[in-house]
Design an enzyme around this catalytic site. Structure first.
Site, PDB file in Angstrom:
ATOM      1  N   ARG A  51       0.852  -1.266  -0.070  1.00  0.00           N
ATOM      2  CA  ARG A  51      -0.483  -0.207  -0.257  1.00  0.00           C
ATOM      3  C   ARG A  51       0.739   1.112  -0.325  1.00  0.00           C
ATOM      4  O   ARG A  51       0.923   2.190  -0.806  1.00  0.00           O
ATOM      5  CB  ARG A  51      -0.957  -0.173   1.178  1.00  0.00           C
ATOM      6  CG  ARG A  51      -2.646  -0.136   1.185  1.00  0.00           C
ATOM      7  CD  ARG A  51      -2.301  -1.390   2.814  1.00  0.00           C
ATOM      8  NE  ARG A  51      -1.958  -1.571   3.034  1.00  0.00           N
ATOM      9  CZ  ARG A  51      -2.441  -3.109   2.005  1.00  0.00           C
ATOM     10  NH1 ARG A  51      -3.287  -3.645   2.037  1.00  0.00           N
ATOM     11  NH2 ARG A  51      -1.437  -4.407   2.593  1.00  0.00           N
ATOM     12  N   THR A  52       2.161   1.293   1.053  1.00  0.00           N
ATOM     13  CA  THR A  52       2.487   2.696   0.827  1.00  0.00           C
ATOM     14  C   THR A  52       3.538   3.264   0.126  1.00  0.00           C
ATOM     15  O   THR A  52       2.646   4.246  -0.632  1.00  0.00           O
ATOM     16  CB  THR A  52       3.324   2.733   2.290  1.00  0.00           C
ATOM     17  OG1 THR A  52       2.762   1.829   3.269  1.00  0.00           O
ATOM     18  CG2 THR A  52       3.784   3.946   2.557  1.00  0.00           C
ATOM     19  N   LYS A  80      25.396  -3.334  -2.129  1.00  0.00           N
ATOM     20  CA  LYS A  80      27.164  -3.065  -2.244  1.00  0.00           C
ATOM     21  C   LYS A  80      27.962  -2.738  -1.069  1.00  0.00           C
ATOM     22  O   LYS A  80      28.885  -2.410  -1.527  1.00  0.00           O
ATOM     23  CB  LYS A  80      26.646  -2.923  -3.257  1.00  0.00           C
ATOM     24  CG  LYS A  80      26.462  -3.465  -4.953  1.00  0.00           C
ATOM     25  CD  LYS A  80      26.767  -2.250  -5.954  1.00  0.00           C
ATOM     26  CE  LYS A  80      26.189  -2.835  -7.190  1.00  0.00           C
ATOM     27  NZ  LYS A  80      26.549  -1.752  -8.513  1.00  0.00           N
ATOM     28  N   ARG A 101      11.328   4.148   3.119  1.00  0.00           N
ATOM     29  CA  ARG A 101      10.845   2.932   3.516  1.00  0.00           C
ATOM     30  C   ARG A 101      12.518   2.199   4.204  1.00  0.00           C
ATOM     31  O   ARG A 101      13.058   1.918   3.276  1.00  0.00           O
ATOM     32  CB  ARG A 101       9.682   2.185   3.009  1.00  0.00           C
ATOM     33  CG  ARG A 101       9.450   0.882   4.636  1.00  0.00           C
ATOM     34  CD  ARG A 101       8.831   0.453   4.174  1.00  0.00           C
ATOM     35  NE  ARG A 101       7.461   1.030   4.307  1.00  0.00           N
ATOM     36  CZ  ARG A 101       6.185   0.658   5.083  1.00  0.00           C
ATOM     37  NH1 ARG A 101       6.284  -1.363   4.420  1.00  0.00           N
ATOM     38  NH2 ARG A 101       4.746   0.948   4.868  1.00  0.00           N
ATOM     39  N   HIS A 129       5.151   6.009  11.607  1.00  0.00           N
ATOM     40  CA  HIS A 129       4.959   5.779   9.621  1.00  0.00           C
ATOM     41  C   HIS A 129       4.372   6.904   9.525  1.00  0.00           C
ATOM     42  O   HIS A 129       3.040   6.580   9.824  1.00  0.00           O
ATOM     43  CB  HIS A 129       4.048   4.225  10.367  1.00  0.00           C
ATOM     44  CG  HIS A 129       3.950   3.504   8.092  1.00  0.00           C
ATOM     45  ND1 HIS A 129       3.936   4.781   7.396  1.00  0.00           N
ATOM     46  CD2 HIS A 129       3.309   2.953   8.462  1.00  0.00           C
ATOM     47  CE1 HIS A 129       3.397   4.164   6.331  1.00  0.00           C
ATOM     48  NE2 HIS A 129       2.731   2.449   6.610  1.00  0.00           N
TER      49      HIS A 129
HETATM   50  C1  NCD Z   1       1.752  -0.492   8.353  1.00  0.00           C
HETATM   51  C2  NCD Z   1       3.880  -0.499   8.008  1.00  0.00           C
HETATM   52  O1  NCD Z   1       4.683  -0.629   7.351  1.00  0.00           O
HETATM   53  O2  NCD Z   1       3.983  -0.350   9.492  1.00  0.00           O
HETATM   54  N1  NCD Z   1       1.650  -0.687   6.947  1.00  0.00           N
HETATM   55  C3  NCD Z   1       1.457   0.394   5.533  1.00  0.00           C
HETATM   56  O3  NCD Z   1       2.095   0.596   5.488  1.00  0.00           O
HETATM   57  N2  NCD Z   1       0.230  -0.053   5.415  1.00  0.00           N
HETATM   58  C4  NCD Z   1       1.584  -1.869   9.021  1.00  0.00           C
HETATM   59  C5  NCD Z   1       2.045  -3.443   8.922  1.00  0.00           C
HETATM   60  O4  NCD Z   1       2.828  -3.717   8.337  1.00  0.00           O
HETATM   61  O5  NCD Z   1       1.266  -3.744   9.542  1.00  0.00           O
END
Ligand code: NCD
Length: 306
Positions: A51-52, A80, A101, A129
């Site tokens: 999703r993100t 690397k 991320r 997040h």
């Molecule tokens: C979340 C995350 O990555 O922290 N997912 C997301 O971005 N919607 C929640 C999760 O992974 O449980």
């Protein structure tokens, strides 16, 4: 130039403006379809995501911009041995904005210190997040009609769940919020949030182990999965993973207007039979995530659409 590391990087007024912009984007998508023409978003994902990453990419494409990036550390020069600070220096030459991320807490912050483009923290380890929080705030405001004056249950892995950590930090700035923290003993909220965020701000909260004991009084239930990737051993994960399962039977204890949120991915913590319940808004929440990320990209790139 601004970055987004934590939901607290925006004041409540700025957040209001951002959420208003997201709502306008939802109602008038065509107005924004060319707003970022010629601009590029880099998605640097050193950890899995559906999703993100894809909602960031969809957001930029919806704004008429383009996207580039990588979706795992193995397919980047991290394999690397390249440092995050070197990578971001280079990406700054290729893109106008970046979402990162990383499994290490603070990695996006390090990147922001060496970047000449805005950096968005798209999740750093078990820490924060912020764009999920923006998504959650927009969902609550749109579906509940207000931000404030509610009791919210946060349920599941409160120790490692970064979405919960960021959401708590953001919500304490709104009036009259009562938190019920529902987790097994071993997965309780870390002290640095319970003491430094909740207690220091005289925030009303209580801790529960049984979901059934909290359900009747909740206006919102925020479910989370047990964060397998942050456990030191698989046995502990297996013991914890099905601690909570929200099903139709348990939902009979809940208010008919209680909303059920989840950042997704879901594993077993919400039975699929709940998906058709009108209180379940987790798939809508994923859709709100695109509007809010569009609003965020416009805000950080300082693009005005009249
Ligand atoms: C979340 C995350 O990555 O922290 N997912 C997301 O971005 N919607 C929640 C999760 O992974 O449980």
């Amino acid at each position: 130039m601004r970055h987004l590391m934590s939901p607290l990087d925006f004041s409540v007024e700025e957040l209001d403006r951002l959420l208003n912009l997201a709502s306008d984007i939802k109602s008038n998508p065509a107005k924004y379809a060319h707003a970022c023409e010629g601009k590029k978003l880099a998605t640097l994902f050193y950890e899995p995501s559906t999703r993100t990453r894809l909602s960031f990419e969809a957001a930029m494409l919806n704004l008429g911009g383009s996207v580039l990036g990588f979706s795992s550390a193995d397919s980047s020069s991290a394999a690397k041995g390249e440092s995050v600070s070197d990578t971001i220096r280079v990406i700054s030459c290729y893109a106008d904005i970046c979402a990162m991320r990383h499994p290490k807490e603070g990695a996006p912050l390090v990147a922001s210190m060496h970047s000449s483009i805005p950096v968005i923290n798209a999740g750093d380890g078990g820490h924060q997040h912020p764009t999920q929080t923006l998504t959650d705030l927009l969902t609550i405001r749109a579906e509940k009609g207000r931000l404030g004056n509610f009791t919210i249950g946060l349920c599941g892995d409160l120790k490692f769940g970064r979405t919960v950590h960021s959401l708590i930090k953001a919500l304490i700035r709104y009036p009259d919020i009562r938190f019920v923290l529902i987790s097994p003993e071993e997965l309780r909220l870390p002290d640095y949030i319970r003491e430094d965020v909740l207690r220091k701000n005289n925030q009303s909260f209580r801790e529960e182990v049984r979901l059934e004991d909290a359900l009747p009084e909740l206006d919102l239930l925020y479910m989370t999965r047990v964060q397998r990737e942050r456990f030191f051993n698989e046995e502990d994960y297996v013991r914890m993973k099905d601690f909570y399962i929200l099903d139709k039977a348990k939902l009979t204890l809940a208010d008919p207007d209680m909303l059920i949120l989840h950042p997704l991915p879901r594993v077993n913590e919400i039975a699929t039979e709940v998906d058709d319940d009108p209180r379940a808004v987790y798939f809508k929440q994923a859709q709100y995530g695109v509007y809010v990320r569009m609003a965020l990209i416009l805000t950080l790139l300082e693009v005005e659409v009249c």
